[in-house]
Design a protein around this motif. Structure first.
Motif, PDB file in Angstrom:
ATOM      1  N   MET A  16    -109.133  57.266  25.024  1.00 40.71           N
ATOM      2  CA  MET A  16    -107.745  56.800  25.096  1.00 40.71           C
ATOM      3  C   MET A  16    -106.968  57.152  23.822  1.00 40.71           C
ATOM      4  O   MET A  16    -107.450  56.973  22.711  1.00 40.71           O
ATOM      5  N   GLY A  17    -105.776  57.723  24.018  1.00 42.42           N
ATOM      6  CA  GLY A  17    -104.887  58.024  22.892  1.00 42.42           C
ATOM      7  C   GLY A  17    -105.181  59.340  22.187  1.00 42.42           C
ATOM      8  O   GLY A  17    -104.411  59.771  21.328  1.00 42.42           O
ATOM      9  N   LYS A  18    -106.272  60.007  22.552  1.00 41.63           N
ATOM     10  CA  LYS A  18    -106.677  61.232  21.840  1.00 41.63           C
ATOM     11  C   LYS A  18    -105.640  62.347  21.990  1.00 41.63           C
ATOM     12  O   LYS A  18    -105.318  63.049  21.026  1.00 41.63           O
ATOM     13  N   ASP A  19    -105.113  62.514  23.196  1.00 39.39           N
ATOM     14  CA  ASP A  19    -104.089  63.546  23.436  1.00 39.39           C
ATOM     15  C   ASP A  19    -102.858  63.297  22.568  1.00 39.39           C
ATOM     16  O   ASP A  19    -102.270  64.228  22.022  1.00 39.39           O
ATOM     17  N   LEU A  20    -102.455  62.035  22.457  1.00 41.31           N
ATOM     18  CA  LEU A  20    -101.293  61.689  21.629  1.00 41.31           C
ATOM     19  C   LEU A  20    -101.559  62.101  20.180  1.00 41.31           C
ATOM     20  O   LEU A  20    -100.706  62.709  19.530  1.00 41.31           O
ATOM     21  N   TYR A  21    -102.738  61.747  19.686  1.00 41.99           N
ATOM     22  CA  TYR A  21    -103.116  62.037  18.291  1.00 41.99           C
ATOM     23  C   TYR A  21    -103.079  63.540  18.017  1.00 41.99           C
ATOM     24  O   TYR A  21    -102.590  63.992  16.981  1.00 41.99           O
ATOM     25  N   GLU A  22    -103.596  64.307  18.973  1.00 40.65           N
ATOM     26  CA  GLU A  22    -103.725  65.755  18.761  1.00 40.65           C
ATOM     27  C   GLU A  22    -102.425  66.525  18.965  1.00 40.65           C
ATOM     28  O   GLU A  22    -102.264  67.628  18.438  1.00 40.65           O
ATOM     29  N   ASN A  23    -101.499  65.940  19.732  1.00 39.92           N
ATOM     30  CA  ASN A  23    -100.294  66.701  20.099  1.00 39.92           C
ATOM     31  C   ASN A  23     -99.004  66.211  19.465  1.00 39.92           C
ATOM     32  O   ASN A  23     -97.942  66.782  19.721  1.00 39.92           O
ATOM     33  N   ALA A  25     -97.330  64.777  15.662  1.00 36.95           N
ATOM     34  CA  ALA A  25     -97.466  64.419  14.238  1.00 36.95           C
ATOM     35  C   ALA A  25     -97.120  62.952  14.016  1.00 36.95           C
ATOM     36  O   ALA A  25     -97.753  62.262  13.203  1.00 36.95           O
ATOM     37  N   VAL A  26     -96.123  62.457  14.758  1.00 36.26           N
ATOM     38  CA  VAL A  26     -95.708  61.041  14.643  1.00 36.26           C
ATOM     39  C   VAL A  26     -96.852  60.135  15.097  1.00 36.26           C
ATOM     40  O   VAL A  26     -97.201  59.154  14.430  1.00 36.26           O
ATOM     41  N   LEU A  30     -99.086  57.360  12.873  1.00 42.59           N
ATOM     42  CA  LEU A  30     -99.180  55.947  13.261  1.00 42.59           C
ATOM     43  C   LEU A  30    -100.637  55.523  13.466  1.00 42.59           C
ATOM     44  O   LEU A  30    -101.039  54.428  13.065  1.00 42.59           O
ATOM     45  N   PHE A  31    -101.433  56.383  14.087  1.00 43.54           N
ATOM     46  CA  PHE A  31    -102.859  56.071  14.271  1.00 43.54           C
ATOM     47  C   PHE A  31    -103.565  55.927  12.919  1.00 43.54           C
ATOM     48  O   PHE A  31    -104.372  55.019  12.722  1.00 43.54           O
ATOM     49  N   GLU A  32    -103.251  56.824  11.989  1.00 40.68           N
ATOM     50  CA  GLU A  32    -103.886  56.758  10.662  1.00 40.68           C
ATOM     51  C   GLU A  32    -103.429  55.505   9.905  1.00 40.68           C
ATOM     52  O   GLU A  32    -104.223  54.871   9.204  1.00 40.68           O
TER      53      GLU A  32
END
Length: 291
Positions: A16-23, A25-26, A30-32
């Motif tokens: 979950m959320g991996k695509d968002l992280y990889e695609n 920069a914003v 936020l994840f970091e």
């Protein structure tokens, strides 16, 4: 009018959320930031962890919150006219409409998860799904049972979740089946959420919510406790505190949003449970799933 809705615990899945992280920069930033706030790399568990690791309450609630909020933040046509969230999802909704900052929302969700975990360990308790019985009949049976058991989630017509002490929930399930329920099934959850069993967690969370600054939101939130539009920060806080021991009025919230002009529902975050429930509540409104 556009209504944005946000899922609760149970919607999580590995990756979950991996695509968002990889695609985006914003999203990555936020994840970091979330990893730093929480003090552990929740992204590692979200993207690569097992289903068991994701099921830990201290992980599940922040993970669902992060996926939901970050999906909303990077959505190019972000313009909610009303928001709502199912249980935990109410915190995501409050960040989306500007009532809470990202950082404060995440800190409260993390505190909520830990407080609920502690409350679950005090007394054996659980929840059960009841299908195809009128809400009134479910409430009536719960009231007849010895011990604590209450209606906890009004998900859609014919689908209600009850919550309470283990033996009381088991006894209620038997009576529900006798009364004609298609199913009355104990759920694999850690405890009796949205019932009086969560009182210790409510007290703990209340202090954290009271100490957090809430702003006037850009659009109303339809809160679980009232199923009505709320924009006053003091009232939002009060309802958020009550929410832990009170039922989630999801059916009533969606019906009220539609009555107030909602024509399209957008679900942000993991899974698509809420668009399914919205379609069962009113099949005439449009629904969109945003990952």
């Amino acid at each position: 009018m556009k209504a944005y809705v946000f899922p609760g615990q149970g919607a999580q899945f590995t990756g979950m959320g991996k695509d968002l992280y990889e695609n985006s920069a914003v999203a990555k930033q936020l994840f970091e930031q979330a990893n730093e706030i929480l003090g552990f790399r929740i992204t590692d568990i979200m993207f690569e962890g097992t289903a068991e690791e994701l099921k830990e309450t201290k992980v599940t609630q922040p993970a669902v919150f992060l996926h939901s909020v970050i999906a909303a933040k990077v959505y190019p046509e972000f313009a909610p006219e009303m928001v709502a969230g199912h249980s935990l999802g109410e915190f995501s909704a409050l960040v989306a409409n500007g009532a809470l900052s990202f950082e404060d929302g995440l800190k409260l969700v993390s505190k909520r998860a830990l407080a609920m975990q502690k409350a679950c360990e005090i007394t054996p308790s659980t929840m059960a799904a009841v299908l195809n019985l009128p809400d009134e009949k479910v409430e009536e049976i719960c009231a007849e049972i010895d011990g604590v058991v209450v209606a906890a989630n009004y998900n859609c017509p014919g689908q209600l979740v009850i919550s309470g002490e283990y033996k009381a929930v088991e006894a209620a399930c038997e009576k529900m089946k006798e009364a004609g329920a298609k199913r009355a099934l104990i759920l694999p959850v850690g405890g009796a959420f949205h019932s009086p069993m969560m009182e210790p967690a409510r007290e703990e969370l209340a202090a954290a919510i009271e100490a957090t600054e809430f702003a006037t939101p850009i659009c109303p939130v339809y809160q679980n406790v009232t199923a009505t539009a709320v924009s006053d920060p003091a009232e939002i806080k009060k309802n958020l505190i009550i929410q832990l021991t009170a039922p989630v009025k999801w059916t009533q919230s969606v019906q009220q949003m539609i009555a107030d002009g909602a024509t399209e529902f957008f679900e942000f975050g993991p899974g698509k449970v809420l668009v399914g429930l919205v379609n069962k509540i009113d099949k005439n409104v449009a629904t969109t799933k945003v990952d």
